[in-house]
Enzyme design. Structure first.
Site, PDB file in Angstrom:
ATOM      1  N   HIS A 188      54.361  58.292  18.044  1.00 55.19           N
ATOM      2  CA  HIS A 188      53.095  59.012  18.059  1.00 55.19           C
ATOM      3  C   HIS A 188      52.139  58.503  17.001  1.00 55.19           C
ATOM      4  CE1 HIS A 188      53.127  61.926  21.183  1.00 55.19           C
ATOM      5  NE2 HIS A 188      54.432  62.045  21.006  1.00 55.19           N
ATOM      6  N   GLU A 427      44.346  38.895  49.291  1.00 53.96           N
ATOM      7  CA  GLU A 427      44.165  37.637  48.567  1.00 53.96           C
ATOM      8  C   GLU A 427      44.388  36.410  49.431  1.00 53.96           C
ATOM      9  OE1 GLU A 427      46.651  37.769  45.030  1.00 53.96           O
ATOM     10  OE2 GLU A 427      48.268  38.752  46.093  1.00 53.96           O
ATOM     11  N   ASP A 451      43.322  34.373  43.868  1.00 54.05           N
ATOM     12  CA  ASP A 451      44.016  33.691  44.959  1.00 54.05           C
ATOM     13  C   ASP A 451      43.142  33.573  46.196  1.00 54.05           C
ATOM     14  OD1 ASP A 451      46.546  32.766  44.080  1.00 54.05           O
ATOM     15  OD2 ASP A 451      47.191  34.851  43.871  1.00 54.05           O
ATOM     16  N   CYS A 498      40.402  43.231  41.762  1.00 51.71           N
ATOM     17  CA  CYS A 498      41.139  43.118  40.503  1.00 51.71           C
ATOM     18  C   CYS A 498      41.257  41.676  40.028  1.00 51.71           C
ATOM     19  CB  CYS A 498      42.510  43.777  40.599  1.00 51.71           C
ATOM     20  SG  CYS A 498      43.587  42.963  41.782  1.00 51.71           S
TER      21      CYS A 498
HETATM   22  C1  PEP Z   1      44.364  37.508  42.072  1.00 50.38           C
HETATM   23  O1  PEP Z   1      44.957  36.667  42.747  1.00 50.38           O
HETATM   24  O2  PEP Z   1      43.131  37.618  42.057  1.00 50.38           O
HETATM   25  C2  PEP Z   1      45.110  38.436  41.229  1.00 50.38           C
HETATM   26  C3  PEP Z   1      44.514  39.443  40.623  1.00 50.38           C
HETATM   27  O3  PEP Z   1      46.436  38.205  41.045  1.00 50.38           O
HETATM   28  P1  PEP Z   1      47.020  37.059  40.102  1.00 50.38           P
HETATM   29  O4  PEP Z   1      45.916  36.493  39.287  1.00 50.38           O
HETATM   30  O5  PEP Z   1      48.078  37.695  39.277  1.00 50.38           O
HETATM   31  O6  PEP Z   1      47.578  36.099  41.101  1.00 50.38           O
HETATM   32 MG    MG Z   2      47.083  36.767  43.104  1.00 47.26          MG
END
Ligand code: PEP
Ligand code: MG
Length: 536
Positions: A188, A427, A451, A498
């Site tokens: 903590h 992706e 990707d 992401c």
């Molecule tokens: C991506 O491919 O955009 C992704 C977020 O995964 P990583 O970069 O881990 O392949």
């Molecule tokens: Mg990826």
């Protein structure tokens, strides 16, 4: 100049004089008493007073750090009032005819060693708490006043360990940083330090002779620099200045919504690779975790992580995020992330090869172990699961079947688990093209632009020679993103990004116009993007 390295639990830089904080040496004498009733009465009064002190600390901490930062003082009150704890004290007094101080100290030691012997990291960290409450009661029995930290001049506190009740009493304006020999990332103290927004290092082997010396705490690299030379001081002063300027502007955005002027709101989450990254998420006010790259748990070791090991990591993250969303991406091994003990055959084209969900659907037991760990952890927070490299409806159907088997198994074994949203990463161009059908199967999409760009433009993302060709703003990518958003929304499936492109501020406006629901970025990008969104 002397440099000692340690482990950072909260980033930042501080320059100042050192104050070595030594705990008062509490040697507890055991004395014989015939009047056990009087000792029991003393324990009762001291425990009540301790609870009263903690109530006040709780109120102070709520004002400064909010309810989650103050929760420990609530926990301490409960620990003092705990039936087993009080019964142990009573038992020692009445069966051994001892004084109250001895009974409390012995109970504290016994409970602490029981907690520290536990496998669960969270429970382990409770050993310090039980010592802390026992010290509080003993101090009250001894008539000692509460001690506070921080003198007139701001100082860097060096301590063996700091109890949460000590850290919260620090006047944050007077304490520049703290450095401890002991402590754990999950304690903590560490959590509070993050909340208090001061740099903190643990596992630092400092000398008590440092007291009064000038020092630098580098919470970025995890170093304590004693008696820094002129050039080092200049360099760090400059870094502090730059950091302060940037942070001050951005900090104003903490707790604010990520919403445009005309009322379009997006979820602004952060990407992490391990449990300790959660600290950065909090520091930057991430609204959740949009991508936990779980494969990092598998990397840098010689054997498969067990269900229990994984469960502990996921649970820690879920608990530390305190109800905010945590999206755990299942194993994405293969291609650039190779692990020897997986014994993967050498491939001509690993990026187009045996990787991610393909391995999981092939080595089902491995996949089930991870799903069990994630589902078990879902009882401790707001966890969602995301599957990487999905290219077809058939694959997601198979995945959901395996997920169902795992969940039924846990149910039979009476493990608790929470409501878990399931989503996929988009992706590959294939996933984009069938995203209308995929959307019927899942709760959300998260576009992995790293990707997706590689597979759409046929450019190896690992090949630096091709950097100038790797155009993430290529119209093909942008149109694909739009298509995925539209297909997702038709089926009530929310859509986020992401990949690194999510943090590209040149596209933030475009993404919002496209109707994106979520962006998940490295923690340090959260506040800059929030700033931008609020200006749109
Ligand atoms: C991506 O491919 O955009 C992704 C977020 O995964 P990583 O970069 O881990 O392949
Ligand atoms: Mg990826």
């Amino acid at each position: 100049m002397e440099i000692i390295s340690g482990k950072s639990v909260f980033a930042g830089i501080a320059i100042g004089r050192v104050m070595v904080w030594e705990k008062e040496n509490q040697s507890i004498k055991r004395t014989h008493t015939e009047d056990t009733q009087a000792e029991l009465e003393r324990v009762k009064r001291a425990s009540e007073k301790a609870v009263g002190q903690l109530e006040k600390l709780y109120e102070k901490a709520v004002k400064e750090f909010g309810e989650s930062g103050a929760a420990i003082f609530d926990v301490h009150q409960m620990m003092i009032q705990d039936g087993d704890y009080q019964e142990s004290i009573r038992h020692i007094i009445t069966t051994q005819n001892t004084n109250a101080e001895f009974a409390v100290a012995t109970t504290g030691d016994n409970f602490a060693s029981m907690f520290s012997g536990m496998k669960d990291e969270y429970m382990k960290a409770r050993a310090e708490d039980v010592k802390d409450i026992s010290t509080r009661i003993i101090n009250i029995l001894a008539g000692k006043e509460e001690r506070t930290l921080g003198g007139e001049e701001p100082v860097i506190i060096l301590a063996e360990d700091l109890a949460p009740s000590e850290t919260v009493q620090m006047d944050t304006g007077k304490v520049l940083a703290f450095v401890t020999r002991l402590g754990s990332t999950n304690s903590h103290t560490a959590i509070l330090a993050r909340t208090m927004n001061i740099p903190a290092l643990i596992c630092v082997e400092f000398s008590n002779d440092f007291d009064g010396k000038l020092a630098i705490v580098d919470g970025v690299s995890g170093a304590l620099i004693i008696n820094p030379d002129e050039a080092t001081l200049r360099e760090y002063s400059k870094r502090i200045h730059n950091d302060q300027e940037k942070a001050a502007m951005l900090q104003e955005l903490r707790g604010k919504e990520t919403i445009t002027r005309d009322g379009k709101r997006i979820k602004l989450y952060a990407n992490i690779g391990n449990a300790s990254d959660v600290a950065f998420v909090h520091r930057n006010d991430g609204e959740g975790i949009g991508l936990f790259r779980s494969e990092f748990i598998y990397l840098g070791r010689d054997t498969y992580p067990t269900e229990e090991e994984q469960f502990q990591v996921y649970k820690t993250v879920a608990q530390n995020m305190a109800g905010k969303k945590v999206i755990i991406r299942t194993l994405d091994i293969g291609a650039d992330k190779q692990v020897d003990y997986f014994n993967l055959a050498k491939e001509e084209n690993p990026a187009l090869g045996y990787r991610a969900i393909r391995i999981c659907l092939d080595r089902v037991e491995l996949f089930k172990t991870q799903l069990r760990a994630i589902l078990r952890a879902s009882a401790f927070g707001n966890i969602s699961i995301m599957y990487p490299m999905i290219i077809s409806v058939g694959e997601i159907k198979k995945v959901k079947e395996i997920f169902g088997e795992v969940r039924d198994g846990l149910k039979q074994e009476k493990y608790p688990y929470g409501e878990v949203e399931q989503g996929i990463m988009i992706e590959t161009p294939a996933a984009v093209m069938v995203s209308d059908d995929l959307a019927k199967e899942v709760d959300f999409f998260s576009i992995g632009t790293n990707d997706l760009t590689q597979y759409t433009l046929a450019i190896d993302r690992q090949n630096s020679k091709l950097d100038s060709f790797y155009d993430a703003h290529h119209p093909a990518i942008l149109r694909m993103i739009q298509m995925v958003i539209d297909h997702g929304h038709k089926e009530n499936c929310w859509v986020g990004i992401c990949g690194e492109l999510a943090a590209d501020t040149a596209l933030t406006k475009t993404f919002i116009e496209m109707g994106i629901d979520e962006l998940s970025v490295s923690p340090s990008f959260v506040l800059p993007i929030r700033k931008l969104v609020r200006e749109l």
